[in-house]
Write an enzyme that holds these catalytic residues in place. Sequence first.
Site, short mmCIF file in Angstrom:
data_model
loop_
_atom_site.label_atom_id
_atom_site.label_comp_id
_atom_site.label_asym_id
_atom_site.label_seq_id
_atom_site.Cartn_x
_atom_site.Cartn_y
_atom_site.Cartn_z
N LYS A 15 8.28 -72.28 114.36
CA LYS A 15 7.09 -72.25 115.24
C LYS A 15 6.92 -73.57 116.01
CE LYS A 15 4.30 -71.66 111.78
NZ LYS A 15 5.31 -71.77 110.69
N ARG A 90 -4.68 -69.48 110.14
CA ARG A 90 -3.85 -69.19 108.98
C ARG A 90 -4.58 -68.31 107.97
NH1 ARG A 90 -0.21 -73.87 109.29
NH2 ARG A 90 1.25 -73.97 107.59
N ARG A 129 14.66 -80.52 107.21
CA ARG A 129 13.84 -80.91 108.38
C ARG A 129 13.57 -82.41 108.40
NH1 ARG A 129 8.62 -77.47 109.71
NH2 ARG A 129 8.22 -77.74 107.48
N ARG A 162 9.10 -84.87 105.52
CA ARG A 162 7.72 -84.63 105.10
C ARG A 162 7.63 -84.49 103.58
NH1 ARG A 162 5.83 -79.76 108.97
NH2 ARG A 162 4.83 -79.20 107.00
N ARG A 173 4.20 -73.21 99.32
CA ARG A 173 3.68 -72.92 100.65
C ARG A 173 4.03 -71.50 101.09
NH1 ARG A 173 6.35 -77.58 103.60
NH2 ARG A 173 5.70 -76.51 105.48
P1 ADP Z 1 4.76 -75.62 108.72
O1 ADP Z 1 5.02 -75.99 110.17
O2 ADP Z 1 5.94 -75.91 107.90
O3 ADP Z 1 4.27 -74.21 108.58
P2 ADP Z 1 2.35 -77.11 109.03
O4 ADP Z 1 2.68 -78.42 109.61
O5 ADP Z 1 1.82 -76.05 109.93
O6 ADP Z 1 3.62 -76.58 108.24
O7 ADP Z 1 1.30 -77.28 107.86
C1 ADP Z 1 1.46 -78.26 106.86
C2 ADP Z 1 0.25 -78.21 105.93
O8 ADP Z 1 -0.93 -78.55 106.67
C3 ADP Z 1 -0.07 -76.85 105.33
O9 ADP Z 1 0.67 -76.60 104.13
C4 ADP Z 1 -1.58 -76.99 105.05
O10 ADP Z 1 -1.82 -77.78 103.89
C5 ADP Z 1 -2.04 -77.79 106.24
N1 ADP Z 1 -2.46 -76.90 107.35
C6 ADP Z 1 -1.90 -76.82 108.59
N2 ADP Z 1 -2.54 -75.90 109.34
C7 ADP Z 1 -3.53 -75.38 108.56
C8 ADP Z 1 -4.50 -74.37 108.75
N3 ADP Z 1 -4.60 -73.70 109.91
N4 ADP Z 1 -5.35 -74.11 107.72
C9 ADP Z 1 -5.28 -74.76 106.56
N5 ADP Z 1 -4.36 -75.71 106.31
C10 ADP Z 1 -3.48 -76.03 107.29
P1 ADP Z 2 7.79 -74.31 111.49
O1 ADP Z 2 6.94 -75.05 112.50
O2 ADP Z 2 7.67 -72.83 111.64
O3 ADP Z 2 7.55 -74.79 110.10
P2 ADP Z 2 10.03 -75.87 112.59
O4 ADP Z 2 10.02 -75.59 114.06
O5 ADP Z 2 9.50 -77.17 112.14
O6 ADP Z 2 9.31 -74.64 111.81
O7 ADP Z 2 11.52 -75.68 112.08
C1 ADP Z 2 11.86 -75.85 110.71
C2 ADP Z 2 13.25 -76.51 110.64
O8 ADP Z 2 14.23 -75.58 111.10
C3 ADP Z 2 13.42 -77.75 111.51
O9 ADP Z 2 14.25 -78.66 110.83
C4 ADP Z 2 14.08 -77.23 112.79
O10 ADP Z 2 14.91 -78.21 113.41
C5 ADP Z 2 14.91 -76.07 112.27
N1 ADP Z 2 14.98 -74.93 113.20
C6 ADP Z 2 13.99 -74.45 113.99
N2 ADP Z 2 14.41 -73.35 114.67
C7 ADP Z 2 15.70 -73.13 114.29
C8 ADP Z 2 16.69 -72.14 114.64
N3 ADP Z 2 16.42 -71.17 115.51
N4 ADP Z 2 17.89 -72.24 114.05
C9 ADP Z 2 18.15 -73.23 113.15
N5 ADP Z 2 17.28 -74.18 112.79
C10 ADP Z 2 16.05 -74.13 113.35
#
Ligand code: ADP
Ligand code: ADP
Length: 215
Positions: A15, A90, A129, A162, A173
């Site tokens: 995302k 979320r 990541r 992270r 998660r």
């Molecule tokens: P990812 O991109 O891997 O899905 P995020 O960066 O979106 O992770 O989120 C990391 C953490 O930040 C989540 O596990 C949660 O603790 C917090 N967080 C992010 N967005 C929200 C949300 N909309 N509601 C509640 N907690 C959130």
């Molecule tokens: P999210 O925000 O949903 O948690 P991220 O965009 O941070 O996901 O991507 C999670 C990890 O996967 C990062 O290390 C990113 O570089 C990698 N990644 C994202 N999209 C792809 C893809 N299409 N193929 C392979 N790796 C990807």
Amino acid sequence: MATYIVLLGPPGAGKGTQAKILAQTTNLAHISSGDLFRENITNQTELGKLAKSYMDKGELVPDDITIAMVRERITRSDCKNGAIVDGFPRTPIQADAFEKILDGLGAAVTAVPYVTAAEAVLIERTGGRWSCRAQGHIYHKKFNPPKQEGICDIDGSELYQRDDDKEETVAKRIRVYLERTMPLVEYYRKRGKLIEINGVQPVEQVTKELLAALK
Ligand code: ADP
Ligand code: ADP
């Protein structure tokens, strides 16, 4: 009318990567609730301290705090044409609140691309990541390595892993996602906004499908 795209999907689906690309190609702002929390942690704000206590455990930050933070962000001037929103809403409570916030701006959620990937993929992606300290640019040690190890190609800042990308926390998660966020798939499907996108394809292909779907 302003355009608000909500990117839905499990942790590691891609995302953030796609939101950054889409924001550049569409001229919309990028709002990432995770990035906003991480900025607050870096700046050692009260909000950051509170959010960290939940994030480190892989739990969601409480709805009221999260909603207030996004409400403030979305009224800034760079969002006047709309935004690509990633990581929010979320929970159904957040989704209802978001509907009200946008309604107050005379707008609504335009579309909700739902980016999917199997659990093994999510674990491999989050496990490798690397995130940029300054602006949250996203890399992967294998799938999207930086030109120079440990350094962001775009702004030269340090890349770090992270705390919540440790395997145990990622597993938690994913469970939290299934329990609390999955209901949003039906929530937006019922409203005719959901667009399913296969996230297990090269980044460029996912972008292409997103842009085609959003036309
Ligand atoms: P990812 O991109 O891997 O899905 P995020 O960066 O979106 O992770 O989120 C990391 C953490 O930040 C989540 O596990 C949660 O603790 C917090 N967080 C992010 N967005 C929200 C949300 N909309 N509601 C509640 N907690 C959130
Ligand atoms: P999210 O925000 O949903 O948690 P991220 O965009 O941070 O996901 O991507 C999670 C990890 O996967 C990062 O290390 C990113 O570089 C990698 N990644 C994202 N999209 C792809 C893809 N299409 N193929 C392979 N790796 C990807």
